[in-house]
Structure formats: C-alpha cells, structure tokens
Scaffold this motif. Structure first.
Motif, PDB file in Angstrom:
ATOM      1  N   VAL A 174       6.606  -2.858  11.219  1.00 46.91           N
ATOM      2  CA  VAL A 174       5.868  -1.629  11.539  1.00 46.91           C
ATOM      3  C   VAL A 174       4.642  -1.444  10.652  1.00 46.91           C
ATOM      4  N   PHE A 175       4.241  -2.488   9.939  1.00 49.07           N
ATOM      5  CA  PHE A 175       3.156  -2.351   8.959  1.00 49.07           C
ATOM      6  C   PHE A 175       1.838  -1.972   9.624  1.00 49.07           C
ATOM      7  N   PHE A 176       1.512  -2.609  10.756  1.00 48.24           N
ATOM      8  CA  PHE A 176       0.265  -2.294  11.445  1.00 48.24           C
ATOM      9  C   PHE A 176       0.285  -0.857  11.957  1.00 48.24           C
ATOM     10  N   MET A 177       1.420  -0.447  12.519  1.00 47.48           N
ATOM     11  CA  MET A 177       1.541   0.903  13.052  1.00 47.48           C
ATOM     12  C   MET A 177       1.432   1.934  11.935  1.00 47.48           C
ATOM     13  N   ALA A 178       2.085   1.651  10.803  1.00 46.10           N
ATOM     14  CA  ALA A 178       2.019   2.569   9.672  1.00 46.10           C
ATOM     15  C   ALA A 178       0.599   2.672   9.128  1.00 46.10           C
ATOM     16  N   THR A 179      -0.112   1.561   9.099  1.00 46.62           N
ATOM     17  CA  THR A 179      -1.500   1.587   8.642  1.00 46.62           C
ATOM     18  C   THR A 179      -2.351   2.439   9.568  1.00 46.62           C
ATOM     19  N   GLY A 180      -2.158   2.291  10.865  1.00 50.52           N
ATOM     20  CA  GLY A 180      -2.908   3.095  11.824  1.00 50.52           C
ATOM     21  C   GLY A 180      -2.645   4.579  11.651  1.00 50.52           C
ATOM     22  N   GLU A 181      -1.373   4.949  11.403  1.00 48.15           N
ATOM     23  CA  GLU A 181      -1.046   6.363  11.185  1.00 48.15           C
ATOM     24  C   GLU A 181      -1.639   6.872   9.881  1.00 48.15           C
ATOM     25  N   SER A 182      -1.586   6.046   8.837  1.00 45.84           N
ATOM     26  CA  SER A 182      -2.188   6.456   7.565  1.00 45.84           C
ATOM     27  C   SER A 182      -3.680   6.701   7.730  1.00 45.84           C
ATOM     28  N   LEU A 183      -4.342   5.828   8.449  1.00 44.72           N
ATOM     29  CA  LEU A 183      -5.773   6.007   8.684  1.00 44.72           C
ATOM     30  C   LEU A 183      -6.051   7.259   9.507  1.00 44.72           C
ATOM     31  N   ALA A 184      -5.171   7.575  10.462  1.00 44.39           N
ATOM     32  CA  ALA A 184      -5.362   8.793  11.240  1.00 44.39           C
ATOM     33  C   ALA A 184      -5.283  10.026  10.342  1.00 44.39           C
ATOM     34  N   HIS A 185      -4.335  10.032   9.411  1.00 44.87           N
ATOM     35  CA  HIS A 185      -4.223  11.166   8.489  1.00 44.87           C
ATOM     36  C   HIS A 185      -5.403  11.209   7.526  1.00 44.87           C
ATOM     37  N   LEU A 186      -5.832  10.055   7.046  1.00 46.34           N
ATOM     38  CA  LEU A 186      -6.987  10.019   6.147  1.00 46.34           C
ATOM     39  C   LEU A 186      -8.253  10.473   6.862  1.00 46.34           C
ATOM     40  N   ASN A 187      -8.452  10.013   8.094  1.00 45.71           N
ATOM     41  CA  ASN A 187      -9.632  10.455   8.853  1.00 45.71           C
ATOM     42  C   ASN A 187      -9.589  11.950   9.127  1.00 45.71           C
ATOM     43  N   CYS A 188      -8.388  12.504   9.284  1.00 43.63           N
ATOM     44  CA  CYS A 188      -8.261  13.950   9.481  1.00 43.63           C
ATOM     45  C   CYS A 188      -8.700  14.700   8.228  1.00 43.63           C
ATOM     46  N   LEU A 189      -8.278  14.218   7.061  1.00 41.14           N
ATOM     47  CA  LEU A 189      -8.725  14.844   5.813  1.00 41.14           C
ATOM     48  C   LEU A 189     -10.237  14.717   5.648  1.00 41.14           C
ATOM     49  N   LEU A 190     -10.796  13.562   6.025  1.00 46.01           N
ATOM     50  CA  LEU A 190     -12.253  13.399   5.981  1.00 46.01           C
ATOM     51  C   LEU A 190     -12.920  14.399   6.915  1.00 46.01           C
ATOM     52  N   GLY A 191     -12.374  14.533   8.114  1.00 45.01           N
ATOM     53  CA  GLY A 191     -12.962  15.439   9.095  1.00 45.01           C
ATOM     54  C   GLY A 191     -12.909  16.891   8.658  1.00 45.01           C
ATOM     55  N   ARG A 192     -11.905  17.253   7.869  1.00 41.86           N
ATOM     56  CA  ARG A 192     -11.788  18.619   7.365  1.00 41.86           C
ATOM     57  C   ARG A 192     -12.576  18.829   6.065  1.00 41.86           C
ATOM     58  N   GLY A 193     -13.215  17.764   5.590  1.00 45.83           N
ATOM     59  CA  GLY A 193     -13.999  17.875   4.369  1.00 45.83           C
ATOM     60  C   GLY A 193     -13.161  17.924   3.113  1.00 45.83           C
ATOM     61  N   LEU A 194     -11.905  17.491   3.190  1.00 47.35           N
ATOM     62  CA  LEU A 194     -10.996  17.571   2.047  1.00 47.35           C
ATOM     63  C   LEU A 194     -10.916  16.273   1.260  1.00 47.35           C
TER      64      LEU A 194
END
Length: 352
Positions: free
Chosen positions: A316-336
C-alpha cells in the motif's frame, strides 16, 4: 480504493440491516423493492465490490460492473441466466473511472447493446489512463515520486508497474451518455437523481431515489472504510482532499438522513449524516496531526504515522504516498504549510 487511513475514521452509530446476509457468488439479494445486490470478487487487497441492479418494466439497469476478468464474466453470465427474471439488461450506469467499477462497461455495452452512462470527466480520464497501457513511465512521473521521497528502488518499482490501469478494463465504448448533477433517470416508474461528488474521483456519480429512500453511493460514502483520496502525477498540484471534504458537506446538506445507503464496499447501512460527519471529522483530525508534524521539515513519505494507524508496507506504499500528498496539498491550499524542493529534487514540507 484503500483501507489504510480509513481504519482510523471510526464508524460507530451506523446500522447494517444486511450484516448477516451477504450475497454469495452470482447470488442476488433484494435490498428494497426492485433493487438488488450482487457482489463480485476483486483481485486486490480489498477483495469485493458491490454492484446494484434496478428493475424496470422492460429490463434491468446495472450500476457498476466489476473488473474485467474471466471469473467475473462467468459470474455475470450466471446472473444473466438465472437471476434477471427473464429480462435483459437495458441500462448501464458507472459511478466513476476506477477499474473495479468500469472494468466491464465495454463488455456490457457490446453484449446488451446498451449505452454507457457516466460523468464526462471520469469517462475521458478513464480512456486516457487506458492509453498508458504498454507505455514507459514518463520522466515527469518519475520526478513526482522522487519529489515525494522515493528511493531509486521505489522509483524503479513505480516504473515497472506503470500502465497497469488498463489490464482490468475491457475495451471502452467510443460513445457514452453524460450524467450531470441533477439529471434524472426514470427506471421502473421511479425517479433517480444524479448527485455528483469529488475527491476520490473527479466527478463521481451517486444515484438518489426519494421514493425508495435509497442512495447508491459508489465509493463516495463507505461505512467501515473511507475511499482513497490521492494526488497522482497527472495532477500533482491539485487539492482533491478539499474537494472530498466539501463534497461530504454538500451531501450531508442536500440529502435526507433516513436513506438506505448502498455502498460499493462493505454492507448497506443506515446513518448517512453520521457517516459523512465521521469522514469529514476524521480527515480534519488527520490534517491537524499532520500540521503538528511539520514543525520540522518532512517529505511526503515521512508523515504516514500522522494519517495511518497501521504499518505501511510495500503493498500500500504508493496509495499511502498519494493520500499523504493529498493531505499536504490541502494544508498548502489552506495556507498552513509551505514546500521547498532541494537540489536532489525532493520536496520538503513545513508549517507556514
């Protein structure tokens, strides 16, 4: 589809009227008048998908198809022979682009002479991803995973598996009928309204029948797990998690709570608003834990412990990486949070 972060999102307070009655191979269970449940095997870690049959006056509308394998085709043939009351398949709706949902869509259209109905974005993206079959992984995709923190071994593993999307998808039809938010399908004298979600897939179709008090939710709302929400190389800068959270809020606002929810995985359930709230709150809690990790710079592969309770292995490493990036991009999008790329091409994230 994933069961990695999802286990951290509690699912208490839901009611499962069919918990002790799950369809066997090629078996059909009626879950509401004129609405039946078929379950097909998947060759993945998540080993099943629920498919739905809606009875009309002249025939059946199938919602989602399963993957394109000889085993699933054989099981469908048994359903056709013994479970459809002598009626043909007269309609086909696919909720979204992933192979477990769209895999046999082309096979159905050719066998029964029906039109494929799905959203435009998911139809076109599916066609595009299928075209990757047999191609070498593009440099931009390799750079994407290098930026996430992959070792050369991990990048080589990605390159070896690139183009596998199409192996479980039968030849797609060249035409389709587009489904949009608010469209209405009349099947068996009842109206089914199209409700669109986003995040897990770009333009995910759900079907809501007010008269039957039923929602066919696909992967947009699952009871025991939550759908994988990932960033992929094709859209490296997108923010699907914000789309997902907003979709859950919109569904909670626009749909009644007393619906029987028919999901693509696990069992039918009651408790739509409760589950949507759990999904929203679960991801917000994950975002908060992630932000607290970013007091020191982190790569995408360094933050799994903030989002997943289980150990992340190779499967599940690829899937977990994709989810981590989704959360990181969300923090970027919120300016956090902020991100900076070092001279080795690796992205480092930290609290803003």
């Amino acid at each position: 589809m994933s069961d990695i972060s999802q286990a951290t999102i509690e699912s208490a307070g839901l009611r499962y009227p069919f918990e002790r009655r799950v369809p066997g191979p090629a078996e059909i269970i009626e879950v509401a008048p004129g609405i039946s449940w078929v379950r097909m095997p998947l060759p993945f870690q998540l080993d099943h998908i629920n498919l739905w049959l809606i009875e009309g006056d002249e025939g059946w509308t199938v919602v989602d198809t399963g993957v394109s394998t000889d085993e699933v085709k054989a099981l469908w043939r048994q359903v056709f022979q013994s479970g459809l009351k002598g009626k043909p398949v007269t309609g086909l709706v696919v909720t979204h682009l992933h192979p477990d949902h769209v895999g046999l869509a082309g096979w159905f259209t050719r066998k029964w002479g029906v039109e494929l109905q799905m959203s435009r974005t998911d139809f076109l993206m599916c066609k595009t991803l299928v075209l990757d079959t047999g191609r070498e992984a593009p440099k931009e995709a390799l750079d994407f995973y290098r930026a996430a923190g992959f070792s050369q071994r991990g990048i080589d593993s990605y390159a070896a598996r690139f183009g596998g999307f199409g192996k479980n998808v039968s030849r797609m039809p060249d035409i389709f009928r587009r489904l949009r938010e608010g469209d209405e399908l009349t099947i068996g004298g009842r109206v089914w309204r199209v409700v669109i979600g986003s995040g897990h897939a770009p333009e995910h179709v759900c079907l809501y029948c007010e008269e039957a008090k039923v929602l066919i939710s696909g992967d947009q709302v699952l009871p025991r797990i939550s759908s994988n929400v990932s960033v992929h190389p094709t859209e490296a800068y997108e923010n699907p998690l914000e789309d997902w959270i907003e979709s859950c809020k919109r569904l909670r606002r626009n749909l009644p709570d007393d619906l029987l929810v028919l999901p693509a995985h696990n069992e039918p359930f009651y408790g739509l608003h409760t589950r949507l709230t759990q999904l929203i709150d679960g991801h917000e809690e994950g975002l908060e834990k992630l932000l607290n990790m970013l007091d020191e710079p982190k790569r995408a592969i360094d933050v799994f412990s903030a989002l997943f309770k289980r150990k992340i292995g190779a499967e599940v490493f690829f899937m977990a990486t994709g989810e981590s990036l989704a959360h990181l991009n969300c923090l970027l999008g919120r300016g956090l949070a902020t991100v900076a790329r070092d001279d080795k091409g690796v992205n480092w994230y930290r609290r803003a």
